[in-house]
Design a protein around this motif. Structure first.
Motif: not given
Length: 248
Positions: A119-131, A160-168, A193-199
């Protein structure tokens, strides 16, 4: 302009806090999400030549490095834990007064696997391809006594390979559902070489039992280094963003 938009956003947010609907009543079958983002981006970087000379975007090319970049996005959640995403930056151009510029187009397709949900936390992995398309026009740039004039463009698939999370946080006394989230993606292999992060911090504002409106603000850092025919482009962009979404 930036201060005005932020003031309007905060004023509207304070108004919605006095509402009498509660995000906790949002049903669990929300599946579709779409919206737009304003990113107050700042560009930094170099064009690395075969002789290892570096043409700086600001000093050598004289680019205006601050631009408002627009993005549109959408996602589809299936079977509760699978999310398919699309994000597009149709066109952003950083220009100088002498004809030099750096143009960027970025279209992304991604997949999230939310392997931990509460109910308060969501966490996972992600993959994406950018053109990703990077076009650079160099006009009368002088570095080390050499004058450079050329146009170089390349479009490349960037994984891109990465992680994501959300706190409610649980805050029953207010009329919104606040949330704090972060997302990170990374790739570094051979000439790419690439990385992309945000909060970000966001609130969900229920409209009715089916529709929810979301407002978000945060900070993003984006890096790409790509080898091309004439040079290697090394780009960094960062800045605050404001985002609005509609969920069904």
């Amino acid at each position: 302009m930036k201060k005005l938009l932020i003031t309007i956003w905060l004023t509207f947010l304070c108004f919605m806090l006095m509402g009498n609907v509660h995000a906790w009543e949002i049903p669990p079958y929300l599946r579709i999400n779409s919206g737009a983002r304003m990113w107050f981006s700042n560009l930094q970087g170099d064009l690395i030549q075969p002789n290892r000379s570096k043409i700086d975007f600001s000093d050598a090319l004289g680019l205006s490095t601050e631009r408002l970049a627009w993005e549109i996005f959408g996602s589809l959640r299936i079977d509760n834990i699978h999310v398919f995403r699309f994000r597009a930056e149709p066109f952003t151009k950083y220009e100088s007064s002498n004809g030099s510029y750096q143009a960027i187009r970025d279209f992304r397709f991604g997949y999230d696997l939310d392997f931990f949900m509460s109910p308060q936390i969501l966490f996972g992995g992600n993959i994406e391809v950018s053109a990703l398309s990077l076009e650079t026009n160099v006009s009368d740039a002088i570095v080390g006594g050499i004058t450079y004039n050329y146009n170089e463009k390349r479009t490349r698939a960037v994984p891109l390979l990465g992680l994501h999370g959300t706190f409610f946080p649980v805050m029953d006394s207010i009329a919104l559902r606040p949330q704090f989230s972060s997302r990170f993606g990374w790739w570094n292999y051979e000439s790419l070489e690439s990385w992309d992060w945000e909060i970000a911090a966001a609130v969900d504002i229920p409209i009715n039992r089916l529709w929810t409106w979301g407002l978000s603000g945060g900070f993003r850092f984006w890096h790409n280094k790509m080898k091309r025919e004439v040079d290697t482009v090394d780009l960094n962009r960062n800045g605050f963003f404001l985002e609005t979404t509609l969920l069904f």
